[in-house]
Design an enzyme around this catalytic site. Structure first.
Site, PDB file in Angstrom:
ATOM      1  N   TRP A   1       0.687  -1.437  -0.208  1.00 32.58           N
ATOM      2  CA  TRP A   1      -0.020   0.710   0.554  1.00 32.58           C
ATOM      3  C   TRP A   1       0.998   1.477   0.255  1.00 32.58           C
ATOM      4  CZ3 TRP A   1      -4.837  -0.430   3.808  1.00 32.58           C
ATOM      5  CH2 TRP A   1      -5.646   1.394   3.846  1.00 32.58           C
TER       6      TRP A   1
ATOM      7  N   ASP B   1      -0.933  11.230  -2.451  1.00 35.86           N
ATOM      8  CA  ASP B   1      -2.140  12.362  -2.022  1.00 35.86           C
ATOM      9  C   ASP B   1      -2.812  12.153  -1.302  1.00 35.86           C
ATOM     10  OD1 ASP B   1      -3.965  10.645  -3.113  1.00 35.86           O
ATOM     11  OD2 ASP B   1      -5.200  11.670  -4.416  1.00 35.86           O
TER      12      ASP B   1
ATOM     13  N   GLU C   1      -5.060   8.886  -0.963  1.00 31.61           N
ATOM     14  CA  GLU C   1      -3.680   7.669  -1.262  1.00 31.61           C
ATOM     15  C   GLU C   1      -3.565   6.487  -2.515  1.00 31.61           C
ATOM     16  OE1 GLU C   1      -4.703   5.331   2.328  1.00 31.61           O
ATOM     17  OE2 GLU C   1      -3.071   6.231   2.670  1.00 31.61           O
TER      18      GLU C   1
ATOM     19  N   GLU D   1     -16.671   7.280   8.063  1.00 32.88           N
ATOM     20  CA  GLU D   1     -15.942   7.953   7.066  1.00 32.88           C
ATOM     21  C   GLU D   1     -16.777   8.341   5.310  1.00 32.88           C
ATOM     22  OE1 GLU D   1     -11.933   6.556   4.874  1.00 32.88           O
ATOM     23  OE2 GLU D   1     -13.410   5.332   4.279  1.00 32.88           O
TER      24      GLU D   1
HETATM   25  C1  BGC Z   1      -7.841   7.394   2.741  1.00 27.95           C
HETATM   26  C2  BGC Z   1      -7.104   8.363   3.522  1.00 27.95           C
HETATM   27  C3  BGC Z   1      -7.074   8.009   5.191  1.00 27.95           C
HETATM   28  C4  BGC Z   1      -7.451   6.757   5.351  1.00 27.95           C
HETATM   29  C5  BGC Z   1      -7.345   6.091   6.200  1.00 27.95           C
HETATM   30  C6  BGC Z   1      -8.285   5.866   3.147  1.00 27.95           C
HETATM   31  O1  BGC Z   1      -9.571   5.572   2.254  1.00 27.95           O
HETATM   32  O2  BGC Z   1      -7.495   7.680   1.457  1.00 27.95           O
HETATM   33  O3  BGC Z   1      -6.835  10.049   3.584  1.00 27.95           O
HETATM   34  O4  BGC Z   1      -5.652   8.894   5.975  1.00 27.95           O
HETATM   35  O5  BGC Z   1      -8.483   6.256   4.469  1.00 27.95           O
HETATM   36  O6  BGC Z   1      -8.575   7.077   7.442  1.00 27.95           O
END
Ligand code: BGC
Length: 331
Positions: A105, A155, A158, A286
């Site tokens: 990752w 970014d 990710e 989220e």
């Molecule tokens: C997001 C990241 C975040 C991570 C953990 C990912 O899906 O793109 O911005 O840091 O999840 O929350």
């Protein structure tokens, strides 16, 4: 009842403390904040999520929680001193006991280290705390960022490698908090014109890297294209992750930007929207799926990783950040 009538000092303080309770419950004995305790692939602590969470806990008056996180980060950084000085990269996330993950990752993300410096300085200024014990780590992070910021990194989401404005804004916020001379070069490299419309760009203004009037065309684009009919905020139009739903933490960032630009009733509306996404037990996910940009992509993610992460500690944190900004505005 409008949002403006809903939130007064007491309701704001209650929201802050109920969200802080969820964060406290899941903070690890090591000081690490899990990104999401119930979502297996998020059983790590990201410096990006964690630093905004520590800042929120500091705002909420949970000084010991924020400092436990800063100590956890300091230990990780100090124990990698030699490799930092030798020019190696650091990871974006760690296991709760401070180890790198061995998953495949992308992990070279600079923003979290900048946000960490920013959050530590905010904490010091807010509470007059002696943060001398983090001094070595803060020095190493400044060296790391000042020597690495020009390298393309991954970014916030990710997904893309580059020199992204949101990441640079976090690096700038960190270096400038400590008065580091390289901060001005980072500042000059922030190029909003070259960016796609992405809600992570809100950090450029909220972290003080771009003046509100220069940011106005970007915030207008975000408002026109990334705000759903119900007031939630998408990451970017092409987002297919879990169908591309609306993210409470981004509603928090947009609301924070509204407070900073004097648009208080709109900020209150964002807080109200986040409150509406909060479960009875206080959890904030989220993302929410009431409106999705690409609903056809939702199920493939559920099959892969289960239902979307819930609670997400960064979502809990941004509810606190927005409520505390509104509270400060009442004073
Ligand atoms: C997001 C990241 C975040 C991570 C953990 C990912 O899906 O793109 O911005 O840091 O999840 O929350």
């Amino acid at each position: 009842m409008t949002a403006e009538q809903t939130f007064n000092r007491e309701t704001l303080e209650n929201l802050i403390q109920s969200s802080a309770k969820v964060i406290s419950k899941y903070q690890q004995p090591s000081g690490a904040y899990p990104a999401s305790p119930n979502f297996q692939v998020y059983n790590y602590c990201w410096l990006r999520d964690g630093s905004f969470t520590a800042d929120a806990m500091s705002r909420a008056g949970h000084l010991e929680s924020a400092e436990a996180f800063f100590s956890w980060c300091s230990d990780i950084i100090n124990s990698r001193r030699e490799s930092i000085l030798a020019g190696s990269n650091l990871d974006a996330r760690y296991t709760y006991d401070g180890r790198e993950s061995n998953e495949n990752w992308e992990t070279f993300q600079l923003d979290g280290y900048g946000t960490l410096l920013w959050a530590m300085k905010q904490h010091e200024n807010r509470h007059g705390r002696d943060v001398g014990k983090y001094q070595d780590a803060a020095g190493l992070v400044q060296h790391y960022l000042a020597t690495k910021w020009q390298e393309p990194s991954i970014d916030w989401w990710e997904e893309r490698k580059g020199r992204h404005a949101a990441s640079l804004a976090c690096v700038y916020a960190g270096l400038s908090s400590y008065g580091h001379p390289e901060a001005s070069s980072v500042h000059d490299a922030i190029d909003l014109l070259g960016e796609r419309t992405d809600a992570s760009l809100l950090a450029c203004e909220t972290l003080g890297a771009v003046e509100a009037d220069l940011f106005a065309p970007t915030s207008a684009k975000i408002e026109q294209t990334l705000v759903g009919q119900d007031g939630g905020v998408f990451r970017y139009r092409e987002d297919t992750y879990y169908g591309g739903g609306e993210w409470p933490l981004l509603a928090g960032f947009l609301g924070w930007h509204y407070v900073r630009t004097g648009r208080i009733s709109e900020a209150q509306n964002k807080l109200k929207w986040i409150q509406d996404q909060t479960q009875a037990n206080g959890w904030i996910p989220e993302q929410v799926q009431s409106i999705m940009l690409h609903p056809e992509s939702y199920h493939e993610w559920v099959l892969k990783w289960g239902k979307p992460a819930n609670p997400l500690l960064w979502s809990q944190a941004m509810m606190i950040t927005l409520a505390s900004e509104l509270l400060d505005n009442l004073e």
